[in-house]
Design an enzyme around this catalytic site. Sequence first.
Site, PDB file in Angstrom:
ATOM      1  N   ALA A  55       2.785  -6.984   7.730  1.00 49.86           N
ATOM      2  CA  ALA A  55       1.897  -6.306   8.685  1.00 49.86           C
ATOM      3  C   ALA A  55       1.666  -7.070  10.008  1.00 49.86           C
ATOM      4  CB  ALA A  55       0.581  -5.988   7.987  1.00 49.86           C
ATOM      5  N   ARG A  96       6.769   2.318  11.511  1.00 52.29           N
ATOM      6  CA  ARG A  96       6.399   2.314  10.083  1.00 52.29           C
ATOM      7  C   ARG A  96       4.947   2.798   9.988  1.00 52.29           C
ATOM      8  NH1 ARG A  96       7.891  -2.879   6.664  1.00 52.29           N
ATOM      9  NH2 ARG A  96       7.654  -1.368   4.969  1.00 52.29           N
ATOM     10  N   GLN A 202      11.174  -8.804  -1.953  1.00 49.76           N
ATOM     11  CA  GLN A 202      10.601  -9.749  -0.988  1.00 49.76           C
ATOM     12  C   GLN A 202      10.091 -11.024  -1.669  1.00 49.76           C
ATOM     13  OE1 GLN A 202       9.988  -6.463  -1.030  1.00 49.76           O
ATOM     14  NE2 GLN A 202       9.470  -5.638   0.976  1.00 49.76           N
ATOM     15  N   ASP A 243      -1.704  -4.555   3.988  1.00 48.18           N
ATOM     16  CA  ASP A 243      -1.131  -3.801   5.103  1.00 48.18           C
ATOM     17  C   ASP A 243      -2.179  -2.977   5.840  1.00 48.18           C
ATOM     18  OD1 ASP A 243       1.312  -4.291   3.226  1.00 48.18           O
ATOM     19  OD2 ASP A 243       2.058  -3.882   5.242  1.00 48.18           O
TER      20      ASP A 243
HETATM   21  O1  MRU Z   1       7.333  -3.602   3.238  1.00 41.30           O
HETATM   22  P1  MRU Z   1       6.891  -4.956   3.722  1.00 41.30           P
HETATM   23  O2  MRU Z   1       7.801  -6.067   3.296  1.00 41.30           O
HETATM   24  O3  MRU Z   1       6.627  -4.957   5.210  1.00 41.30           O
HETATM   25  O4  MRU Z   1       5.513  -5.167   2.987  1.00 41.30           O
HETATM   26  C1  MRU Z   1       4.781  -6.334   3.261  1.00 41.30           C
HETATM   27  C2  MRU Z   1       3.579  -6.481   2.422  1.00 41.30           C
HETATM   28  O5  MRU Z   1       3.246  -5.642   1.619  1.00 41.30           O
HETATM   29  C3  MRU Z   1       2.729  -7.695   2.683  1.00 41.30           C
HETATM   30  O6  MRU Z   1       2.060  -8.086   1.529  1.00 41.30           O
HETATM   31  C4  MRU Z   1       1.682  -7.353   3.751  1.00 41.30           C
HETATM   32  O7  MRU Z   1       2.290  -6.837   4.889  1.00 41.30           O
HETATM   33  C5  MRU Z   1       0.869  -8.519   4.125  1.00 41.30           C
HETATM   34  S1  MRU Z   1       1.743  -9.638   5.124  1.00 41.30           S
HETATM   35  C6  MRU Z   1       0.783 -10.927   5.601  1.00 41.30           C
END
Ligand code: MRU
Length: 357
Positions: A55, A96, A202, A243
């Site tokens: 995010a 997104r 991830q 997010d």
């Molecule tokens: O789909 P992504 O990889 O963008 O999702 C990221 C997450 O869910 C993280 O936990 C969230 O963005 C927090 S990042 C500090």
Amino acid sequence: MSQSRHSKILQTVAWEQGRLRLIDQNALPGILRHLDYTDWREVVEAIRTMIVRGAPAIGCTAALGIAMAARNQIAAGREDFLERMQPIAEKFRTARPTAVNLMWAVDRLMELAYNTPGSVVDIKDALMREALKMLEEDLTANRRLGWFGADLLADNSNILTHCNAGALATVGYGTALGVIRAAVEMGKNVHVYADETRPRLQGMKLTAWELVQEGIPVTVIADNMAASLMRQGRVDAVVVGADRIANNGDTANKIGTYSLAVVAKHHNIPFYVAAPLSTIDRNLPTGLQIPIEQRDTREMTHIGETRIAPEGVGILNPAFDVTPAELITAIITEEGVLRPSFAHSITAAFEIAKKAD
Ligand code: MRU
């Protein structure tokens, strides 16, 4: 777009010699390479295809992308310039849907563009200054929330995290991993369990990589192992990122976060969300209104180029879920550790931040 292979500092989003520089997260953990951008359209695509993700990282990338687009804009005058910037901002805003940091960053820059007096050059300069300030603010917020959160972790503890809320998901340092980094900096012994985080992995590819780089002990587990570890008493706390957090504390984060929170509650294990205030959407009373991104089913049906699902099978691929506030022990922010009732503690945190401004 051009490539370079190495940099000593793990800065996920940067402005270098007139170019926007991103770490290519789709190439990790095998290759650490940077991609340089001069065309805003490619930056939107980098957000959409998750070359940059997380995010705060996508918010800061959008801010720099807009400032870069503004710099390159040839306009007849102020009105013409602002009119040309509108559709560009919209492309970034909609790259997104779930992480509110993206909309927050775009709105902050566009509001500044409209409110900056003077010439087009004055607006362009103001936008670039603001975008760079947002990168600095993100780093500062992560360090602050990291130190607040580290106090909550006991020495010799096992921390479970999900997805990647690390340096790679922010400008640097990270939110959930920022808390873990700060605990290590305080001299605490911490061992991390990283959920691999299907379908994009991830946890396996990014969180594990980040922690191994720093020598912080990490064990990757399949997502379906967490409950069993908790039952065995092997998890002392869960720390995740976010997010989008609604005004009542309901929290959207990577799919699978909700089930972790349910299981943590069952085992009486604290469940912490670490996020900067920019992740809190003050316009949403509850998490029910948070839009959930549905991603390409190919992320589920394939591993690399290999199809692992039978042809003709139905597939769901929501990228996020919402954890109800009552399952969250505390939200760790740069203004301190917020406790229930979150509606009150969130309001208080914003008031403190406003006073400090
Ligand atoms: O789909 P992504 O990889 O963008 O999702 C990221 C997450 O869910 C993280 O936990 C969230 O963005 C927090 S990042 C500090």
